[in-house]
Design an enzyme around this catalytic site. Structure first.
Site, mmCIF file in Angstrom:
data_model
loop_
_atom_site.group_PDB
_atom_site.id
_atom_site.type_symbol
_atom_site.label_atom_id
_atom_site.label_comp_id
_atom_site.label_asym_id
_atom_site.label_seq_id
_atom_site.Cartn_x
_atom_site.Cartn_y
_atom_site.Cartn_z
ATOM 1 N N PRO A 111 47.632 45.621 37.948
ATOM 2 C CA PRO A 111 48.895 46.046 37.295
ATOM 3 C C PRO A 111 50.081 46.096 37.691
ATOM 4 O O PRO A 111 50.194 46.154 38.948
ATOM 5 C CB PRO A 111 48.420 47.714 36.978
ATOM 6 N N ASN A 112 51.164 45.738 37.102
ATOM 7 C CA ASN A 112 52.699 45.453 37.145
ATOM 8 C C ASN A 112 52.958 44.023 37.980
ATOM 9 O O ASN A 112 54.179 43.944 38.184
ATOM 10 C CB ASN A 112 53.082 46.579 38.010
ATOM 11 N N HIS A 123 47.694 41.866 49.380
ATOM 12 C CA HIS A 123 48.821 42.525 49.184
ATOM 13 C C HIS A 123 49.980 41.743 49.740
ATOM 14 O O HIS A 123 49.910 41.120 50.762
ATOM 15 C CB HIS A 123 48.877 44.094 49.683
ATOM 16 N N GLU A 146 40.767 40.840 50.029
ATOM 17 C CA GLU A 146 41.693 41.692 49.114
ATOM 18 C C GLU A 146 43.214 41.044 49.788
ATOM 19 O O GLU A 146 43.355 41.017 51.131
ATOM 20 C CB GLU A 146 41.707 42.971 49.934
ATOM 21 N N ARG A 197 54.309 51.250 54.239
ATOM 22 C CA ARG A 197 54.745 52.135 53.075
ATOM 23 C C ARG A 197 54.377 53.569 52.923
ATOM 24 O O ARG A 197 53.716 54.048 54.023
ATOM 25 C CB ARG A 197 54.332 51.288 51.921
HETATM 26 C C1 DQA Z 1 50.662 45.709 46.306
HETATM 27 C C2 DQA Z 1 50.769 47.074 47.004
HETATM 28 C C3 DQA Z 1 50.339 48.246 46.147
HETATM 29 O O1 DQA Z 1 50.382 49.539 46.993
HETATM 30 C C4 DQA Z 1 51.260 48.664 44.964
HETATM 31 O O2 DQA Z 1 50.739 49.351 44.021
HETATM 32 C C5 DQA Z 1 51.324 47.162 44.353
HETATM 33 C C6 DQA Z 1 51.391 45.898 44.848
HETATM 34 C C7 DQA Z 1 51.246 44.510 46.935
HETATM 35 O O3 DQA Z 1 50.980 43.426 46.260
HETATM 36 O O4 DQA Z 1 52.085 44.836 48.003
HETATM 37 O O5 DQA Z 1 51.122 47.043 42.864
HETATM 38 O O6 DQA Z 1 49.281 45.531 46.033
#
Ligand code: DQA
Length: 145
Positions: free
Chosen positions: A9-10, A97, A95, A104
């Site tokens: 998401p997002n 990020h 995984e 954070r």
């Molecule tokens: C993320 C880190 C997550 O905490 C966050 O909710 C995201 C992006 C990252 O790519 O840094 O949407 O996965």
């Protein structure tokens, strides 16, 4: 060799969303660059804002792909269902990020999916995806960039 990148998401808003954290680059442009850089592998991409669609795609990827590079975004921190989907398939899931989740807010320090993944890469900007691909290639001893 076929690998699948899945974004949660997002992440469709990359480039516009909180650029100080996630940068200015649109993911599709970055993905096109990855396809050029990794000519010897077949890369596919899927993004969804919906947990069930992400789960369906993980199930569907088993057999079809040699591995998944997964940025589950906020679902990383909450989703037992995505963790179970990762456990249910026989292919490695890495995984990734973009931001360093450990630098954070505290709620981001927990990954529900990490124990079921091959490994985790966090904090290298969009290049976390590149490192994710390299980790899957290294596992298969097929580095050909
Ligand atoms: C993320 C880190 C997550 O905490 C966050 O909710 C995201 C992006 C990252 O790519 O840094 O949407 O996965």
């Amino acid at each position: 060799m076929k690998l699948l990148i899945i974004n949660g998401p997002n992440l469709n808003l990359l480039g516009k969303r909180e650029p100080t954290i996630y940068g200015n680059q649109n993911f599709i442009q970055y993905y096109e660059q990855l396809k050029t850089d990794f000519k010897n592998i077949e890369l596919d991409y899927f993004q969804s804002n919906h947990e069930g669609e992400l789960i369906d795609k993980i199930h569907d990827a088993d057999v079809k792909y040699a591995g998944i590079v997964l940025n589950a975004a906020a679902y990383t921190h909450t989703s037992v269902a995505i963790a179970d989907a990762i456990s249910a398939v026989n292919i490695p899931v890495v995984e990734v990020h973009i931001s360093n989740i450990f630098k954070r807010e505290e709620f981001r320090h927990v990954s529900r999916i990490a124990p079921f993944c091959k490994g985790s890469i966090s904090g290298f900007g969009l290049d976390s995806y590149r490192l994710g691909i390299l980790s899957l290639l290294t596992e298969r001893e097929e580095i050909q960039t």
